[in-house]
Design a protein around this motif. Sequence first.
Motif, PDB file in Angstrom:
ATOM      1  N   HIS A 247      33.024  52.532-113.272  1.00  0.00           N
ATOM      2  CA  HIS A 247      33.933  51.485-112.813  1.00  0.00           C
ATOM      3  C   HIS A 247      34.331  50.484-113.883  1.00  0.00           C
ATOM      4  CE1 HIS A 247      33.434  53.060-108.849  1.00  0.00           C
ATOM      5  NE2 HIS A 247      32.173  52.683-108.735  1.00  0.00           N
ATOM      6  N   THR A 248      33.790  50.609-115.093  1.00  0.00           N
ATOM      7  CA  THR A 248      34.185  49.716-116.183  1.00  0.00           C
ATOM      8  C   THR A 248      34.431  50.545-117.438  1.00  0.00           C
ATOM      9  OG1 THR A 248      32.054  49.250-117.281  1.00  0.00           O
ATOM     10  CG2 THR A 248      32.514  48.064-115.227  1.00  0.00           C
ATOM     11  N   ASP A 249      35.009  49.887-118.433  1.00  0.00           N
ATOM     12  CA  ASP A 249      35.246  50.541-119.720  1.00  0.00           C
ATOM     13  C   ASP A 249      34.187  50.171-120.747  1.00  0.00           C
ATOM     14  OD1 ASP A 249      37.560  51.916-118.986  1.00  0.00           O
ATOM     15  OD2 ASP A 249      38.797  50.143-119.285  1.00  0.00           O
ATOM     16  N   ALA A 250      33.077  49.589-120.304  1.00  0.00           N
ATOM     17  CA  ALA A 250      32.014  49.208-121.230  1.00  0.00           C
ATOM     18  C   ALA A 250      31.498  50.435-121.967  1.00  0.00           C
ATOM     19  CB  ALA A 250      30.872  48.538-120.470  1.00  0.00           C
ATOM     20  N   THR A 251      31.161  50.251-123.234  1.00  0.00           N
ATOM     21  CA  THR A 251      30.610  51.356-124.010  1.00  0.00           C
ATOM     22  C   THR A 251      29.167  51.608-123.594  1.00  0.00           C
ATOM     23  OG1 THR A 251      29.741  49.938-125.768  1.00  0.00           O
ATOM     24  CG2 THR A 251      32.049  50.663-125.960  1.00  0.00           C
ATOM     25  N   ALA A 252      28.653  52.778-123.972  1.00  0.00           N
ATOM     26  CA  ALA A 252      27.254  53.088-123.675  1.00  0.00           C
ATOM     27  C   ALA A 252      26.332  52.063-124.336  1.00  0.00           C
ATOM     28  CB  ALA A 252      26.913  54.498-124.153  1.00  0.00           C
ATOM     29  N   ARG A 257      22.602  47.405-123.606  1.00  0.00           N
ATOM     30  CA  ARG A 257      22.174  46.007-123.752  1.00  0.00           C
ATOM     31  C   ARG A 257      22.128  45.302-122.400  1.00  0.00           C
ATOM     32  NH1 ARG A 257      25.281  46.594-128.494  1.00  0.00           N
ATOM     33  NH2 ARG A 257      27.187  45.942-127.397  1.00  0.00           N
ATOM     34  N   THR A 258      23.122  45.551-121.550  1.00  0.00           N
ATOM     35  CA  THR A 258      23.161  44.917-120.229  1.00  0.00           C
ATOM     36  C   THR A 258      21.930  45.263-119.403  1.00  0.00           C
ATOM     37  OG1 THR A 258      25.584  44.930-120.198  1.00  0.00           O
ATOM     38  CG2 THR A 258      24.466  44.791-118.059  1.00  0.00           C
ATOM     39  N   LEU A 259      21.446  46.491-119.568  1.00  0.00           N
ATOM     40  CA  LEU A 259      20.322  46.960-118.759  1.00  0.00           C
ATOM     41  C   LEU A 259      18.976  46.777-119.458  1.00  0.00           C
ATOM     42  CD1 LEU A 259      21.868  50.170-117.167  1.00  0.00           C
ATOM     43  CD2 LEU A 259      21.625  47.889-116.184  1.00  0.00           C
ATOM     44  N   GLY A 260      18.954  46.094-120.579  1.00  0.00           N
ATOM     45  CA  GLY A 260      17.691  45.697-121.185  1.00  0.00           C
ATOM     46  C   GLY A 260      16.999  46.726-122.039  1.00  0.00           C
ATOM     47  N   PHE A 267      18.384  54.184-124.126  1.00  0.00           N
ATOM     48  CA  PHE A 267      19.183  54.313-122.897  1.00  0.00           C
ATOM     49  C   PHE A 267      19.676  55.740-122.737  1.00  0.00           C
ATOM     50  CE2 PHE A 267      23.636  54.008-121.173  1.00  0.00           C
ATOM     51  CZ  PHE A 267      23.262  53.913-119.838  1.00  0.00           C
ATOM     52  N   ALA A 268      20.150  56.350-123.816  1.00  0.00           N
ATOM     53  CA  ALA A 268      20.661  57.720-123.736  1.00  0.00           C
ATOM     54  C   ALA A 268      19.559  58.692-123.310  1.00  0.00           C
ATOM     55  CB  ALA A 268      21.250  58.140-125.083  1.00  0.00           C
ATOM     56  N   LYS A 269      18.348  58.521-123.862  1.00  0.00           N
ATOM     57  CA  LYS A 269      17.227  59.384-123.485  1.00  0.00           C
ATOM     58  C   LYS A 269      16.855  59.177-122.020  1.00  0.00           C
ATOM     59  CE  LYS A 269      15.187  59.488-128.135  1.00  0.00           C
ATOM     60  NZ  LYS A 269      14.066  59.004-128.980  1.00  0.00           N
ATOM     61  N   PHE A 270      16.798  57.914-121.585  1.00  0.00           N
ATOM     62  CA  PHE A 270      16.496  57.592-120.185  1.00  0.00           C
ATOM     63  C   PHE A 270      17.507  58.269-119.262  1.00  0.00           C
ATOM     64  CE2 PHE A 270      17.748  54.987-116.565  1.00  0.00           C
ATOM     65  CZ  PHE A 270      16.545  54.816-115.887  1.00  0.00           C
ATOM     66  N   PHE A 271      18.791  58.132-119.572  1.00  0.00           N
ATOM     67  CA  PHE A 271      19.838  58.677-118.710  1.00  0.00           C
ATOM     68  C   PHE A 271      19.772  60.196-118.657  1.00  0.00           C
ATOM     69  CE2 PHE A 271      23.950  59.691-117.059  1.00  0.00           C
ATOM     70  CZ  PHE A 271      24.342  58.585-116.309  1.00  0.00           C
TER      71      PHE A 271
END
Length: 290
Positions: A247-252, A257-260, A267-271
């Motif tokens: 729903h947004t154009d925010a980069t990965a 950073r937003t998710l801490g 983050f990429a490994k978590f996802f």
Amino acid sequence: MGKNGQHRLEITDVSYRPSLSAPIGMDVLDFVELLVRGERRGIDLSAPQRPDFHHLIHVTAGTLRHRVDFTDCAVETGGWLWVSPGQVHQYVTDDLTTARGTIVIWQPGFVPADPPFDQSPLLPTEPHAGAARLTLRHLAHEYADLTSLPLDAHLQTLRMLLSVLLLRLSHVRPDPVSSAPAEDTFRRYSAALERDFRTSHHVSEYATALGYSPRTLTRATLAATGTTAKQYLDARVLLEAKRLLVHTDATAADISRTLGFAEPTDFAKFFRRRDGRTPLEFRAVARGQR
């Protein structure tokens, strides 16, 4: 607008703003009024929006198609749908002009407890259907009657009637029997997680803050959701990541950073571990780009 005149995708945060004649904390409106308010506030009801208040939607004629956090549903005549504060949802605006229904909106804390059922559409059978309709009619009548009671009594009446309506709907689909202590533990964990999941990704931190052991949190979460406390936490972080990716154009990196997350690679490994795809692969598929 983004580069080359393209519209920038974003989630619209919608704050509670009742009509001028509404009591403090709660409002009742029909689908026509919802369209009018959306236009007046410049809100595209078909676009992703994140309200900070509860919605209880009741369809009295036709079908209302709706999307709540990537789940598409069709609320049929007689059906009910609850959308909780913070969920991202979208209307099919054509349905708002062809279907008929009532929406009750209220701020967190207006009634003592949240609705004790999930957001999935409910289609009650008798006697629950008739009792719920009657309670909603009584609630709407009292809501519109601003003169026969003092304001404090008027608000108390609305709180009681809304509580009765939610209680009646909670028995449409009875919950499994569970212990009150475990329910209270899970509610406290869920509330703390909702507040802090962007900065705290470890069950042990929640356990320490709440005064429980991680094992106690896991037992309570298993009883309530069928998942462990860690799985429940990770699912909430993943849901927020998916919301922002679609729903947004925010980069990965921005989302990381937003998710801490300390690093975008974390983050990429978590996802990937939880979804099987990279964040950008998920975005492309969700948007129909591959």
